[in-house]
Design an enzyme around this catalytic site. Structure first.
Site, PDB file in Angstrom:
ATOM      1  CD  GLU B 202      -1.460  -2.480   1.006  1.00  0.00           C
ATOM      2  OE1 GLU B 202      -0.828  -2.678   2.058  1.00  0.00           O
ATOM      3  OE2 GLU B 202      -2.691  -3.383   0.888  1.00  0.00           O
ATOM      4  CG  HIS B 271      -7.672  -6.419   9.160  1.00  0.00           C
ATOM      5  ND1 HIS B 271      -7.741  -8.049   8.715  1.00  0.00           N
ATOM      6  CD2 HIS B 271      -6.744  -5.021   9.140  1.00  0.00           C
ATOM      7  CE1 HIS B 271      -6.330  -7.710   8.572  1.00  0.00           C
ATOM      8  NE2 HIS B 271      -5.816  -6.397   8.609  1.00  0.00           N
TER       9      HIS B 271
END
Lengths: 414, 469
Positions: B202, B271
């Site tokens: 990312e 998450h």
């Protein structure tokens, strides 16, 4: 857009493509497999510049006939070999039961090791108590081979009342300080640089313990991987840096992360790290290389980068369907075979094992897994039976619970 | 004893799927691990393995059946030594009852919608969206029931057709059609140069995206989830958000960072975070967090056209939910404008994204006890449409905010501060801000539920501010 003034025409972006997609004939002819026993075994204090070729070969011990050959053979006793086979069989049986348990709704998620059992099971045997692994989600063999109770693993998977992590963490994201197994992080790659930090701290403290970092082929694209190599190289940290190349990062083939460097091990060369590639489906070769790398770290000779060449036979996780992106018969075509069958054949060749004993062992292993499963299920599964305590939800946010959380817990009525 | 084979769930968020194929027929014997059927969801295809051994006594759900609910009986298995026909008939009554329910339920659903709430006890009522705050829709425009997932995909496809500088990149967006199937079909239509699978970094591809934006392209960067974007936050905050300013206005980053945000189900502490407040803090960013499919479409199209960096926060649980979307050639909504979901007089509830699901249910429940809620869907976190909120509070005198994120420095506390500053004299009760608990999200289902807000909390808060408690 117009081409540049140099007159070479417009630029073209290169996007790597796997050679085979679903429906095509699997083809691993590009994976060059040297004969077992042909790669040299240098002394552990070798100058890394003299073994650069090891980053482009594959160290193998078991040959096609099931014999252990070459300079890397002989790191394990007969008893250790039998234990190794049992560890791998246990991990496989454990996976089979837990995979089914997920389909039965007893847990929400599972990740299996099919085809990769030798990597973590054999590596564990090269480490010592007090050493620390920083694993990914596909190294449960470190726990199985280290004697961590299966029932505790299952309690964690079921997130039940006996879950050692108290219902806080995702299934299979085990954590055991005592067993040298750092809490698995759901965020890819972070553990790799943390392993280097742990190892550097061990050296700062003048301790004797070493660390091992783990990462998958796909995650080597992460910044953490590159940062880990920088720090390991600069400070010569007592760490073994393991790359498990199982060919697939979910649906992304390894060429996307590897690019044009040839191998993942070759990433270590620019950092001056001894960089070895090993047959990840060969229990003996994995153990021998792990032992070599661990000894280097322990003797203060610095870090080692190891690439385990293996193949992810199963799906990435229970949420994945590999038939969407790779040929269904690809795992049959994988040239390095099955790690369990290869070690089994070796034991038979050595006269230490037989098909009958193997069958019997399979039944024994399955019995012990089922017994653990029954015990774990008596404490509950994801949707039925005992649950983690709701009071516990507010514990462990801080070492000491602050007043506002105590108040929140009271308001929640637990 | 006969064993019921149930429709399995491929993931915790799956509710139903298509039984696409039976690989075994009645009378076949199976052992544990045999693949007996294939099922499909909008996300993936999966093989169903037999869990026990025995003989398939009866296939309850024929192949090709759509909308089969998770845990519905799909077949009956007779175990060893048992008479298969007896097992089949033994299971008949229950199996048939369930099978007919399965077969009819999906057919009834659209009908129920058209006729109002005929079966409201069973099927959750579709939220009724009043269109008056979006004056851009011409009267008589056809409304099409669309999932949030489809709306997002349509928005990207339309903008990619419209502007060749728009492209999407991220993990699994091309060949796999997106981890949550938001990019379904885009690779086929636009090719690998505009739908780009990236290496897993990312930090890397957010940086590449910012660079591409500065070169004049208009990237859409998909994060598999915004939780993974934590490592990209330096590029987002320090580069994308600030470059236009630091470069004296010469060059900025026209880029959209999008993906699921917040808690889904059973994905634990790392998450399950909501980033609305995080990014809402940053000058230079615009932060959009839609609830309905129409807003998802109209606002994503606006985001792609916007010359500024946009954080577009979606939600995995909302992806499969359907809403009416106006059938228009070019449906673009204004960023920075809240939508009055329902007008009311007694109390104002402000929410956004998945928080709206609690607010909508609470609103219906409160209507039953005579409390008329004005519900505002903020839609954009930054720039925040405070005038709409303040106008509403001036009318109702009471305010409750609802969100899933952490309580400290939340979007709700920001709204509360501004309303206190700008409409203090109109308030008849202290503002209540509802958020998640102040703990990392636990995994276990019972703990996860407790850590998130719930409808009762919203109802209780409204009763408290209206002094009906």
């Amino acid at each position: 857009m117009a081409g540049s003034s140099t007159g070479n025409g417009p630029l073209q972006l290169h996007v790597p493509e796997p050679s085979v997609r679903p429906g095509d004939q699997p083809d691993f002819s590009s994976v060059k497999i040297p004969q077992a026993g042909t790669v040299e075994r240098p002394p552990v204090d070798v100058d890394p510049r003299d073994i650069r070729d090891l980053a482009f070969s594959i160290i193998r011990v078991l040959n096609r006939k099931g014999e252990a050959v070459g300079p890397w053979a002989g790191s394990l006793t007969d008893e250790e070999l039998r234990d190794g086979l049992r560890d791998m069989m246990t991990l496989r049986a454990f996976d089979a039961r837990m995979q089914t348990a997920q389909r039965q709704g007893k847990t929400s998620f599972y990740m299996q090791h099919m085809g990769e059992e030798a990597v973590s099971c054999a590596f564990r045997k090269a480490m010592e108590p007090g050493d620390m692994n920083f694993p990914t989600y596909r190294q449960a063999g470190l726990l199985i081979a280290g004697g961590y109770p299966m029932v505790d693993m299952m309690n964690q998977i079921y997130s039940n009342e006996a879950d050692p992590l108290k219902g806080r963490q995702l299934p299979i994201m085990y954590s055991s300080k005592e067993h040298g197994f750092f809490s698995i992080s759901g965020n890819l790659g972070t553990q790799f640089i943390q392993a280097v930090g742990w190892a550097m701290a061990s050296a700062i403290k003048r301790d004797t313990r070493i660390a091992a970092g783990w990462i998958g082929d796909g995650s080597t694209a992460e910044s953490d991987f590159h940062a880990a190599l920088v720090f390991a190289s600069t400070y010569q940290a007592p760490v073994v840096l393991n790359i498990v190349n199982n060919q697939w990062a979910i649906s992304t083939f390894q060429g996307i992360a590897r690019g044009g460097s040839g191998t993942f091990a070759a990433r270590g060369l620019g950092f001056g790290l001894p960089s070895l590639r090993v047959d990840g489906n060969d229990y003996l070769a994995v153990h021998a290389v792990a032992k070599w790398a661990v000894e280097r770290a322990r003797r203060n000779l610095g870090p080692t980068l190891v690439e385990y060449v293996t193949y992810r036979v199963g799906a990435h996780s229970t949420s994945d369907d590999p038939s969407a992106y790779r040929a269904k018969t690809e795992s049959d075509a994988w040239p390095l075979g099955d790690p369990v069958i290869r070690l089994k054949n070796h034991l038979i060749v050595k006269g230490l094992w037989s098909d009958e004993r193997h069958k019997q062992a399979e039944a024994e292993v399955m019995d012990s897994v089922i017994a653990a499963q029954k015990e774990a299920e008596s404490h509950g599964t994801l949707h039925s039976g005992g649950k983690p305590s709701t009071r516990d939800m507010f514990e462990g946010v801080y070492e000491t619970m602050p007043p506002h959380l105590r108040r929140q817990r009271q308001e929640a009525g637990v | 004893m006969s064993v019921e084979i149930l429709m399995p769930a491929l993931s915790p968020t799956m509710e139903e799927g298509t039984l696409s194929k039976w690989l075994k027929k009645e009378g076949d014997t199976v052992t544990a691990g045999d693949v007996i059927a294939e099922i499909e969801t909008d996300k993936a295809t999966m093989e169903v393995e037999a869990v026990d051994e025995g003989t398939i006594a009866k296939i309850v759900v024929p192949e090709g059946t759509e909308n089969v609910k998770v845990n519905a009986v799909i077949a009956i298995l007779a175990e060893e030594g048992e008479d298969a026909s007896a097992a089949a008939s033994g299971g008949d009554q229950k199996a048939e009852a369930e099978a007919s329910a399965e077969a009819e339920a999906p057919k009834e659903e659209p009908k129920g919608e058209a006729e109002g709430s005929k079966d409201s006890g069973k099927v959750p009522a579709q939220p009724k969206v009043e269109a008056q705050s979006d004056p851009d829709i011409p009267e008589g425009t056809e409304m099409v029931s669309t999932t949030v997932r489809e709306a997002l995909r349509d928005a990207m496809a339309e903008e990619m057709r419209r502007d060749k500088d728009v492209f999407i990149m991220g993990e699994e967006v091309a060949e796999y059609q997106g981890a949550y199937k938001i990019t379904q079909g885009l690779l086929d239509e636009f090719g690998a140069k505009r739908v780009v699978d990236t290496p897993i970094t990312e930090h890397g591809f957010a940086g590449v995206g910012v660079g591409a934006a500065m070169s004049g392209l208009k990237p859409i960067v998909e994060f598999m989830t915004f939780n993974f974007a934590m490592q990209a936050i330096d590029h987002i905050v320090n580069s994308a958000a600030k470059t236009l300013y630091m470069a004296g206005g010469q060059m900025g980053a026209p880029i959209v960072f999008r993906g699921p945000n917040g808690a889904a189900a059973r994905v634990g502490a790392q998450h399950s975070q909501c980033y609305a407040a995080w990014y809402g803090h940053i000058p230079g960013l615009k932060v959009v967090m839609p609830y309905t499919a129409a807003d998802a479409k109209g606002l994503l199209k606006a985001a792609i056209r916007d010359p500024n960096p946009i954080i577009f926060l979606e939600n995995e649980i909302l992806y499969g939910q359907s809403f009416d979307v106006p059938k228009m050639d070019d449906f673009v909504l204004p960023i920075g404008k809240a939508r009055i979901h329902k007008k009311g007089t007694d109390v104002t509830i402000v929410s956004f994204g998945i928080g709206m699901t609690y607010a909508v249910k609470a609103m219906d429940e409160l209507a039953g006890i005579g409390i008329d809620v004005e519900l505002i869907d903020l839609r954009t976190i930054r720039p925040m449409d405070l005038p709409t909120v303040i106008e509403s509070v001036k009318k109702t005198g009471r305010l409750v905010t609802v969100e899933e994120g952490f309580p400290q420095s939340s979007v709700g506390t920001e709204i509360a501060t501004r309303v206190m500053q700008q409409a203090f004299d109109y308030l008849d009760a202290p503002i209540i801000t509802i958020a998640g608990k102040d703990v990392p999200m636990p995994y276990a289902a019972n703990l996860e539920k407790l850590a998130l807000p719930n409808v009762q909390e919203v109802v209780d808060a409204v009763k408290a501010v209206t002094y009906k408690a």
